[in-house]
Design an enzyme around this catalytic site. Structure first.
Site, PDB file in Angstrom:
ATOM      1  N   ASP A   1      29.057  12.238 -29.571  1.00 26.67           N
ATOM      2  CA  ASP A   1      29.517  13.280 -28.898  1.00 26.67           C
ATOM      3  C   ASP A   1      29.106  12.934 -27.092  1.00 26.67           C
ATOM      4  O   ASP A   1      28.009  13.067 -26.859  1.00 26.67           O
ATOM      5  CB  ASP A   1      28.805  14.805 -29.220  1.00 26.67           C
ATOM      6  CG  ASP A   1      29.314  15.917 -28.703  1.00 26.67           C
ATOM      7  OD1 ASP A   1      30.476  15.744 -28.082  1.00 26.67           O
ATOM      8  OD2 ASP A   1      28.855  16.998 -28.761  1.00 26.67           O
ATOM      9  N   ALA A   2      30.305  12.682 -26.624  1.00 23.28           N
ATOM     10  CA  ALA A   2      30.196  12.330 -25.228  1.00 23.28           C
ATOM     11  C   ALA A   2      30.826  12.953 -24.305  1.00 23.28           C
ATOM     12  O   ALA A   2      30.533  13.066 -23.209  1.00 23.28           O
ATOM     13  CB  ALA A   2      30.298  10.590 -25.138  1.00 23.28           C
ATOM     14  N   LYS A   3      32.041  13.123 -24.916  1.00 25.45           N
ATOM     15  CA  LYS A   3      33.131  13.957 -24.081  1.00 25.45           C
ATOM     16  C   LYS A   3      33.432  13.397 -22.854  1.00 25.45           C
ATOM     17  O   LYS A   3      33.548  13.977 -21.819  1.00 25.45           O
ATOM     18  CB  LYS A   3      32.675  15.540 -23.696  1.00 25.45           C
ATOM     19  CG  LYS A   3      32.426  16.455 -24.965  1.00 25.45           C
ATOM     20  CD  LYS A   3      32.000  17.838 -24.805  1.00 25.45           C
ATOM     21  CE  LYS A   3      31.702  18.510 -25.951  1.00 25.45           C
ATOM     22  NZ  LYS A   3      30.459  18.124 -26.673  1.00 25.45           N
ATOM     23  N   ARG A   4      33.737  12.106 -22.814  1.00 22.39           N
ATOM     24  CA  ARG A   4      34.189  11.372 -21.868  1.00 22.39           C
ATOM     25  C   ARG A   4      35.458  11.650 -21.144  1.00 22.39           C
ATOM     26  O   ARG A   4      36.079  12.108 -21.969  1.00 22.39           O
ATOM     27  CB  ARG A   4      34.135   9.739 -21.977  1.00 22.39           C
ATOM     28  CG  ARG A   4      32.477   9.296 -22.566  1.00 22.39           C
ATOM     29  CD  ARG A   4      31.552   9.555 -21.632  1.00 22.39           C
ATOM     30  NE  ARG A   4      30.213   8.898 -21.833  1.00 22.39           N
ATOM     31  CZ  ARG A   4      29.065   9.020 -21.232  1.00 22.39           C
ATOM     32  NH1 ARG A   4      28.952   9.976 -20.334  1.00 22.39           N
ATOM     33  NH2 ARG A   4      28.047   8.134 -21.548  1.00 22.39           N
TER      34      ARG A   4
END
Length: 272
Positions: A93-96
């Protein structure tokens, strides 16, 4: 085996749609781990080992590691999951949401350094920000669509020229244009079951949905499953983090996490 195949296999063999979120906050760790230099790894590894029988995937949130200079512990944690539970996908879960060579390096971070099977990304900058991840054909790219936070409506519910809300436009864009190689999924919050149902209707069975918001955020299990399941009564990674990993702050923290995961898995299965 690509990400979607791995995920479908885990849903079937584990008889579970539960995704355990790994959001380590050292201030909430049990006393036995306080002050240890490897506390984050030890805590997360304990949670993984306790909940693996009941989960079909794990989702470590990178910020919880980076904020404590513990990226090396995240790397070790991902290695532990891959080695001990190779049948369970890791969704980073990084939401880049950047473009060009920056996005290429974010993709390398997720898929080469951490060897995650999938990563969450933001679509705000368009296809340019997603293509570097799609270049890794065996990995999953989970695109933010209708998020569980109240402020998501500031943008996601705005009407397009054709009248449909932006989040449904994103869902259609991902399903129809970005998913050419069957790599994509969508993040859709359990806190908005009507929108979850609308997304499932729009994309059909083609995309897995990562569904946060169950547990501490108050999403309803029955409404979530009825709205988001595909025709096979699967198709979702129903995520719970705090309600599982902090089920107890005492010596029984592992056992409490296991029981919380078992209970949520069973509650989901009861309404599938």
């Amino acid at each position: 085996m690509n990400f979607l195949q791995k995920l479908e296999h885990a849903w079937a063999t584990q008889n579970s749609l539960l995704q355990v979120g790994l959001d380590p906050d050292p201030a909430r760790f049990p006393a036995e781990l306080q002050g240890r230099p490897d506390a984050i790894l030890s805590f997360c590894r304990g949670i993984v080992d306790a909940t693996a029988p009941f989960a079909s995937s794990f989702k470590p949130q990178i910020a919880y590691f980076a904020a404590h200079r513990a990226e090396d512990q995240l790397e070790a944690l991902c290695g532990h999951i891959r080695d001990k539970y190779p049948h369970l996908p890791i969704v980073l879960d990084a939401k880049r949401g950047d473009i060009g060579s920056t996005a290429e390096n974010y993709a390398r971070e997720a898929f080469e350094r951490y060897q995650a099977h999938a990563v969450t990304v933001s679509p705000y900058m368009g296809l340019d920000s997603v293509e570097p991840y799609l270049a890794w054909r065996d990995r999953g790219v989970i695109v933010l669509c209708r998020t569980s936070n109240p402020g998501g409506s500031d943008l996601q519910f705005l009407p397009m020229a054709d009248g449909q809300p932006l989040y449904l436009h994103v869902a259609g864009l991902v399903a129809d244009k970005w998913n050419a190689h069957g790599q994509c999924g969508l993040v859709v919050g359990a806190t908005y079951p009507n929108e979850l149902a609308a997304v499932r209707k729009r994309v059909g069975d083609s995309l897995p949905l990562l569904v946060p918001g169950i547990g501490a955020q108050g999403g309803d299990i029955n409404a979530t499953v009825q709205a988001g399941a595909n025709s096979a009564r699967a198709g979702m990674m129903i995520n719970s983090s705090r309600a599982i990993i902090y089920a107890s702050g005492g010596e029984d923290w592992r056992e409490a996490a296991a029981e919380a995961a078992r209970g949520l898995r069973d509650a989901i299965n009861a309404v599938r």
